[in-house]
Structures are given as C-alpha cells and as structure tokens.
Write an enzyme that holds these catalytic residues in place. Structure first.
Site, short mmCIF file in Angstrom:
data_model
loop_
_atom_site.label_atom_id
_atom_site.label_comp_id
_atom_site.label_asym_id
_atom_site.label_seq_id
_atom_site.Cartn_x
_atom_site.Cartn_y
_atom_site.Cartn_z
N GLU A 126 0.84 -1.23 -0.13
CA GLU A 126 0.05 0.03 -0.02
C GLU A 126 0.75 1.17 -0.33
O GLU A 126 1.70 1.37 0.87
CB GLU A 126 -0.97 -0.08 1.23
CG GLU A 126 -1.93 1.04 1.17
CD GLU A 126 -2.93 0.92 2.12
OE1 GLU A 126 -4.31 1.15 1.96
OE2 GLU A 126 -2.47 0.61 3.44
N ALA A 278 1.04 -1.44 11.10
CA ALA A 278 0.67 -2.66 10.67
C ALA A 278 -0.06 -2.60 9.25
O ALA A 278 -0.22 -1.21 8.65
CB ALA A 278 -0.22 -3.44 11.45
N HIS A 311 -7.68 -3.40 15.00
CA HIS A 311 -7.79 -2.51 13.57
C HIS A 311 -7.47 -3.36 12.43
O HIS A 311 -8.15 -3.25 11.41
CB HIS A 311 -6.66 -1.40 13.79
CG HIS A 311 -6.78 -0.73 12.80
ND1 HIS A 311 -7.25 0.74 12.63
CD2 HIS A 311 -6.19 -0.75 11.36
CE1 HIS A 311 -7.25 1.52 11.40
NE2 HIS A 311 -6.47 0.51 10.57
N GLU A 312 -6.40 -4.17 12.46
CA GLU A 312 -6.05 -4.76 11.20
C GLU A 312 -7.10 -5.81 10.97
O GLU A 312 -7.48 -6.19 9.58
CB GLU A 312 -4.67 -5.32 11.35
CG GLU A 312 -3.47 -4.43 11.57
CD GLU A 312 -3.71 -3.15 10.52
OE1 GLU A 312 -3.91 -3.37 9.39
OE2 GLU A 312 -3.40 -2.10 10.89
N HIS A 315 -10.13 -4.70 9.33
CA HIS A 315 -9.89 -4.44 7.75
C HIS A 315 -10.29 -5.70 7.02
O HIS A 315 -10.42 -5.51 5.76
CB HIS A 315 -8.45 -3.99 7.61
CG HIS A 315 -8.04 -2.45 7.73
ND1 HIS A 315 -8.88 -1.81 6.89
CD2 HIS A 315 -7.30 -1.87 8.34
CE1 HIS A 315 -8.43 -0.53 7.15
NE2 HIS A 315 -7.42 -0.69 8.07
N GLU A 334 -9.95 3.03 6.57
CA GLU A 334 -9.08 3.37 7.73
C GLU A 334 -10.28 3.96 8.83
O GLU A 334 -9.87 3.78 10.11
CB GLU A 334 -8.15 4.52 7.36
CG GLU A 334 -6.99 3.86 6.45
CD GLU A 334 -6.55 2.50 6.90
OE1 GLU A 334 -6.54 2.45 8.31
OE2 GLU A 334 -5.69 2.12 6.06
#
Length: 858
Positions: A126, A278, A311-312, A315, A334
């Site tokens: 990314e 991350a 958080h990851e 996703h 995000e």
C-alpha cells in the site's frame, strides 16, 4: 513522462477499458541479494483494439508477451509502465523481469539480522508498490485472483494470503547442468486467492519462528492462525496473548457484523524495519516488530498493540472484502477500522478504557491535523498517487473515526450496525464509493444522510464549542447557550450530538459528575433549556462522554476550577477531555505555555490512564521546548527535569507511572544535577525500587547523557557492542544524532541524505537529530536541510523522502529565522510537486503556531 505516478483520470480510463480476471505470479528468491526473478501471467478482458498499460517498477525486464506476441521491452517499458497496444477481447500477458529488493519498507524489503546473519523478507504494497514485485494493474478497483508460486531456501517459512502449501524440494543442479540430488531450495505453490486488490496481496519469507493455533468461525469453519517473528526475537514473543486478542476480535466482529470472516486463514507476522504500525494484507497481516517486547514497555504501548491487532482484523471486512473504488474513499477503510477497533477493544478485551485512550491520542492527532493549512475533507480529493501517500493522516484515521462515533450517536448503534452489515452483504468482493454506504445507512436508520455527509465528510476544518452561562445572584442558571464557531478558512457550522456534564467537588475532594444531559447542537447559538433553573456547578464540561468532534472551551469559571483541580476529576474520560481542552487552548495561544507546564507538573502524577499520561507528558515537553518564551526555556526545562525526578521518587515502585516518569526525565535532562542522576542510574549507583534497568531503558539513559555532552561515540560503541541487534543499531543511530553540536547535527543529516541506509536507521536518526535542549545547534543546519529537500524528493522513494523531510525539519528552533527560511523555500519552489510542498507547508505551520504560543507566553 509519468515517473512512478498514476492519476485518478488515468485509473478511471483504464478501468473503462480493462477487467482483470487472474494473476499467476512466480517469484524466485534464490537469485542473489540485490534482485529476484519475477514472472507474471495476467489474464484480462478489454475493449477490443484499445490500448492501455500495466504497471511495473523493476531494474530490468527480460520479456513481454501479449497474446503470444513478443514485444520489445526496450520499446514498451519506460518509467513504471509497460505499454500494451492492440488489445483483444480476451488477453494473456506474460512479463518476466528482474525486480529489486529494497531497504525502504516498500515493495519486497530485505533485512539481514545482525545477530545471526539470517535473511528476512516481507512485502509492503500500500499504496502503489505491488508493481515493485510483479507486473500488475495497480489500482484498487481492478480486483482479481492471485496465485503465487515461490522458490526459496527450503528451511524458510513462506507465507502469503492463502494457506502455506507443502514445499516441493528442487533437485540440485550439477556443474554440467544435469539434475542431481535434492538441494536446499524448494517451491511453494499457493492456491488462488479470492478477488482482491493488488495492494493487499502479500509475501513474507525467511527463517521466521512460528507459533500456530486455530479458531472456529461463526459459520463453523476452522480458521488456522499463525504468529511469526524473527528467530532472534522469539524468546520475547507472547504469541498466546496475541491469539487471545485475535479470538476476542473474531467473536466480536462476526457477531456484530453478522458476516463470517471472509478469508481462509489468519496469519500475523511481526517484521523488521517496518514503516508503520501494521498492514491489513488479506489473511497475512504484517506488524512492526516493535510490538515484540524485548524490554519493558508502558501500558500505553501494550494497549496500542491490542488496538492495532483489532484494527487490522477489522480491515478483513472494511477494506479487504469491500474495497474503496479509488483512494478518495480511503476513509471507508481506515476510519471504520479505527472506530470499530476501539469499540472492540473497549467491549471485548480487558482494555475497557479504550475510548479514553482514543480521546487522549487519536482525537488530539485529528484536531492537530485539522488545523493545518493542508487539512482536507474526510472524503478527500485524490488526484494521483502522490496525493494519497500524504493522506494517511489524522483526518483519514482519527477524524473519520470520531465522525463515525458522532454518526452512531445520531442514528443509533443498532441502525448503524445493521446498515454496515447490509453494506458487506451487497458489496462483498467488490468496490464501493461513499453513496454505497450512505444508501444502506439511510435504509436502516430512516434518516437522510446527504446533508450530514456534505457537512461532515465533504468539508474540512474543526468547529469550536464554548458555553455561555448566565446566572442570578444565587448562582442559579438563567441562560445556557452553546456557541459554535468555525475557522475563517473553513466556515462550515455543523450539527453535533453531545453530552454536557456538571461536576462538583465532593467531600472527599474529587470533582464528580452530578448532572448530565445529551443534546443536539446546531447553528452559531444553541439554547440548552434543559439546564436553565439548575444551580451552576464548579465545572461545566461540554462534550462529556466525547461523542462530538469539536474543539471544546471551558468558560472562565470552569477553567479556573480545572486548573486547580484537574487531577481531582474522578472520571478518566472527563479528565482526558479537560487535559485536551487546556492543551488546545495553549496551541491556539489562549493560555500561556508556562502555565500549562506548571499545570501538568502539578497534576500528572495522579493520572491513572497510561496513554493520557504519555500524551500529556509529550505535550508538556513540546510546550517547554518550543512554546514557552525563548528567554524562559532554559529555566523551564530545568524545572521540568527537577519536578519529574521528584515525582519519580513519589511514584509507586514498579508502576507504569514510575516507568514513564523515568523515561521522560531522561528525555528532558538538562542540568549537571540531571546528568549526575542519569549517570548514577546507568552505572547502578542510583537505584529505584521496582525499576528494572533493561536494554532499551539503558539506551534512553545514554541518549540523555549524549544530549548533554556527557557521553559520546565511545560510550555508544560500547553499548552497541553489548547489543549488536537491529534495535541496538537503531538506538545507536538515534544517540549519535543527539550530539548537541553543529558538527553532530550536520553529520546526522549527511548520513541519511548522502548514503543509502535502511528506513529504520533514517527514522531513528531523525528522532535524535531533533532531540535538543539548546536548539542553537540546529541554526546552521537549516539551509543544508532546505538544500537537500528537492534532492531527496527526486532521488529517493516516497517513504524515505517523507522520513527525511518531516523527520529532519529543525522544528525545535521555533524561530522567526526558521519561519522565514522555510517560507522562502516555498516561494522559490512554487512549482515543486504538491505532495512535497504539503510536507513543507505543514512544518512551517508548526513553526508559526510555536511563535504564536511564544508571544502569548512572553
């Protein structure tokens, strides 16, 4: 020529021509330390007869074959593109290239462990760096399946998005080219992925230590789990805890979203020299290995690791299963992940005060970012890849998450979650834009969100809310008005759902909430009739419970009480909001910085929340070093160091507070007495009950000595000899750059501008470079820094350029001379790329703010 950029207009045009079906990617990681072999077969449909291009960044291209037709690489490959003319309805493209390893944390990063000489690889794609590893259509809306075949040393772990297959040994080759016995090389042939975007594909390879487990998904599938780190760190790896948080996150998200985990397995890999916290590669998440704790860390860092894990994981739904069409909707990834990971941390783990942490750290980041000249709407205008690179910021993450929290308060949590679940169901494996989400939320909430979206997502800037209270002679409230203002540059007045808390002193001396209302505030003035006829309390707190996104001001009477009794506020979230309000007033030049420093020193030792403690101490150090009047700086720093050391002696032995106070004392030590204390801590002649002098803390103490000229290269070399690890080398680079001399600062700048050193060394050198007590050592570095800006931007990758341009800006000078020199650079370089100018403009804004604060403090 395009260089390595890609515009949104080009992406839209290409998506109108091409639809991608699949990639087959063969990588050979045994060809040497500089490059690896990459062979890519792409199958795609296209408008017959059209032309387009495929993306690739590589030192050399061996062959390009389109539909069986050999193309001359020299004719079709330039910059970062391979031109494709005369497309058929159905196409097969085969590209064979030699791609380059990096030491920048982009593409395929190669790291050699100084402890044992082992090689470790990982990808980071990314925003636009899959093209550094294989030829691809590098934009998020051209999803496809990806099937990797990897040749690597047989002893390695090889991990990608799909479960790792059994490796097949490769026969060794004799000198005459004939096959011999099986050698030390193997081939891993992975199954194809589901339809995903290029930027979340991944490959991690090397002799990683691995711990395995599994969990049962809500649909009954067994999901394999893996946790990986370098062998030399494995003794410190708490994989069981990581699995525990992962299981809690799986259960929370699957039950909340009503959508089972969409991928086949879930590996979490902690990798060296990582540029960020991350990355959410589908089923193959990479983390900074600083989350493998080889030494004691603060509770704030431990909590942050949990939020990052969740958080990851979020996703996997927000971003991986459903992906934004173009990077202007990056917030759909995000902001949602930031919001729901905080929600999950607070409700599914032991870190129940996660929203206090969010208020102290994330919202502080958002408010700071939203007041820069470069602020932008949450749904940003992204013209090209350079635009999106600089938009991984406090708006996209923290403001977006804050606004989502406000939206949930407005439409109701049940309606919000139902809308999100429907959104996943409708758009699984596809790409979306903002209206796709709003449609589902409108259907479940019954609210028209178009006006809300325009005010909150499509405009920039932060509002300020302040109470205007009139009372009679008996202290009874006769009028309570919430005034809302907007900055001149962004005049939007927004609706806010917020709480108002009344706080009074208890017999025990605590400020406790005695009354609370939740109201809607809109327009320049909102009458709050619910509070009329009540007795005025000691402290009135707007945005109690932290539902709204706005700067909050205290009325004069409440501010006096807050300054005297801030540490007495019983509720940690309310306390965090008041800390934040006062700090924001300092940044805006409304409260003198010296007064803020004294407030922190007087109350911080009683703060119970680790992140609030760390954030507030960092803000105090910034105030002491840049915001106080320059004539008072030396005395203020001495007072800060003296008080922090006194508070260390009063703190509970072994507590997080004691640990943080010692670390900050080492950071601000500035007098001979401070140096004597640091030396005593380091050699053991000064001891503290409960404090373990581990390796990382020893480096911090040594840096404090270097900062004061009481240690130098000899001491750094000796400590590095005892800790010749990746972390030790980074700490040594930071300590060397902290030398308090012009020569030391020039050497630090030159070491990253004129040499090819890894990203982590650059980052730590920058931290040491700006670590000063007397900023005079930086005055002679201003022009060399500015002279290097364009060189670095033009010659280095984006992440390295960003590290240097942001990390080495001599902000501690905080002087009119620095302001003028920076402004002159911007005037001279009016045609520089907008993304580069943005980095410099943001640095200049920080200097302007410091000068404004200094004038208030004078």
């Amino acid at each position: 020529m395009p260089g390595e950029n890609l515009t949104r207009a080009e992406a839209v045009e290409r998506a109108g021509v091409v639809s991608v079906e699949s990639y087959e990617i063969a990588l050979d990681l045994t060809t040497g330390p500089e490059t690896f072999a990459s062979a890519t077969t792409v199958r795609f449909t296209a408008t017959e007869g059209a032309s387009t291009f495929v993306d690739l960044v590589a030192p050399s291209v061996r062959s390009v074959v389109l539909n069986g037709r050999e193309l001359d690489p020299a004719a079709v490959f330039a910059d970062s593109r391979i031109t494709l003319d005369g497309l058929a309805a159905d196409n097969e493209l085969v590209v064979v290239a030699d791609c380059g390893y990096t030491n920048t944390g982009e593409g395929l990063h190669r790291f050699v462990d100084p402890v044992d000489g082992e090689v470790y690889l990982y990808t980071q794609f990314e925003v636009p760096d899959a093209r550094r590893v294989f030829a691809c259509f590098e934009q998020p809306d051209l999803k496809a399946t990806f099937q990797f075949t990897v040749t690597a040393p047989a002893a390695w772990q090889v991990v990608s998005n799909e479960p790792t297959p059994e490796p097949v040994p490769v026969p060794a080759r004799a000198s005459d080219g004939s096959e011999g016995s099986e050698g030390d090389v193997a081939i891993w042939s992975f199954e194809p992925t589901g339809r995903i975007s290029t930027y979340i594909t991944a490959l991690v390879a090397g002799p990683y230590a691995v711990v395995r487990s599994s969990l049962t998904s809500s649909d009954g599938r067994e999901i394999p789990l893996g946790a990986f780190c370098r062998k030399s760190l494995s003794a410190h790896f708490d994989a069981d805890y990581i699995f525990e948080k992962t299981r809690q996150g799986f259960e929370f998200y699957e039950s909340t979203f009503g959508v089972p985990y969409p991928f086949t397995k879930y590996d979490q890999l902690f990798v060296p020299e990582y540029n960020m916290g991350a990355m959410e590669n589908a089923g193959c998440v990479t983390f900074t290995e600083s989350y493998v704790f080889r030494s004691k860390v603060t509770d704030a860092v431990r909590e942050r690791r949990v939020v990052t894990i969740l958080h990851e994981l979020a996703h996997m739904w927000f971003g991986d299963l459903v992906t934004m069409k173009w990077w202007n909707d990056l917030w759909l990834n995000e902001s949602f992940a930031e919001y729901v990971s905080t929600l999950a941390t607070a409700e599914a783990t032991e870190w129940e005060a996660a929203w206090t942490t969010f208020s102290a750290m994330e919202k502080s980041w958002a408010y700071k970012q939203d007041q820069l000249p470069s602020t932008h709407p949450i749904v940003a205008e992204i013209k090209d890849l350079e635009d999106v690179q600089v938009n991984f910021d406090g708006i996209t993450y923290a403001k977006g998450a804050s606004v989502l929290k406000q939206l949930v308060a407005w439409v109701g949590r049940e309606a919000f979650i139902s809308g999100v679940s429907a959104y996943f169901g409708k758009h699984a494996w596809g790409n979306t834009e903002l209206p796709d989400l709003l449609t589902e939320l409108e259907a479940t909430s019954g609210r028209d969100l178009k006006a809300w979206s325009k005010l909150w997502l499509e405009t920039a800037g932060v509002n300020t809310l302040r109470p205007v209270i009139e009372t009679d002679s008996h202290g009874r409230i006769m009028s309570f008005v919430v005034e809302q203002t907007a900055p001149a540059e962004w005049r939007t007045i927004r609706p806010h759902r917020l709480g108002i808390g009344f706080y009074s002193l208890s017999d025990a001396g605590e400020l406790v909430r005695t009354h609370f209302v939740e109201v809607d505030v809109d327009g320049p003035r909102t009458d709050v009739k619910e509070l009329v006829e009540l007795d005025r309390p000691a402290l009135v707190l707007l945005n109690d419970e932290d539902l709204a996104y706005a700067k909050i001001r205290l009325d004069a009477s409440s501010l006096r009480v807050a300054l005297e009794h801030l540490a007495d506020i019983a509720d940690p979230l309310a306390r965090s909001l008041v800390w934040g309000s006062v700090w924001d007033s300092v940044r805006d030049g409304e409260v003198p910085a010296s007064e803020y420093v004294r407030l922190v020193l007087g109350g911080i030792a009683r703060e119970t929340e680790s992140t609030t403690l760390r954030t507030t101490l960092n803000q105090m150090v910034l105030a002491a070093k840049q915001y106080v009047a320059p004539s008072a700086r030396t005395a203020t720093l001495a007072e800060v160091g003296d008080t922090l050391w006194a508070l260390v002696g009063e703190a509970e032995a072994g507590s997080d507070t004691q640990f943080q106070l010692v670390k900050f004392f080492a950071h601000v030590a500035s007098t001979p007495a401070h140096v004597e204390t640091l030396s005593g801590l380091l050699d053991g002649s000064v001891g503290l009950d409960g404090l373990t002098l581990d390796t990382d803390l020893r480096w911090e103490l040594l840096e404090g000595l270097v900062l004061n000229g009481a240690a130098g290269d000899q001491e750094i070399d000796e400590m590095l000899a005892a800790d010749n690890t990746a972390t030790g080398r980074q700490a040594a680079a930071r300590a060397r750059a902290a030398k308090p001399t012009v020569e030391g600062k020039l050497a630090a700048l030159s070491s990253v501008v004129d040499a090819d050193v890894p990203n982590a060394i650059i980052r730590n050198t920058g931290l040491g470079f700006v670590h000063v007590n007397d900023p005079a050592a930086l005055a002679d570095v201003v022009q060399p820094y500015l002279d290097a800006v364009l060189k670095v931007w033009n010659e280095r990758s984006y992440h390295i350029a960003e590290e240097v341009i942001e990390g080495f800006y001599p902000a501690p000078l905080a002087s009119a001379e620095l302001r003028d020199a920076t402004a002159a650079w911007l005037d001279t370089n009016a045609e520089a790329p907008p993304a580069l100018r943005r980095l410099v403009v943001e640095s200049l804004a920080g200097t302007d703010r410091a000068l404004k604060a200094q004038s208030t403090d004078a």
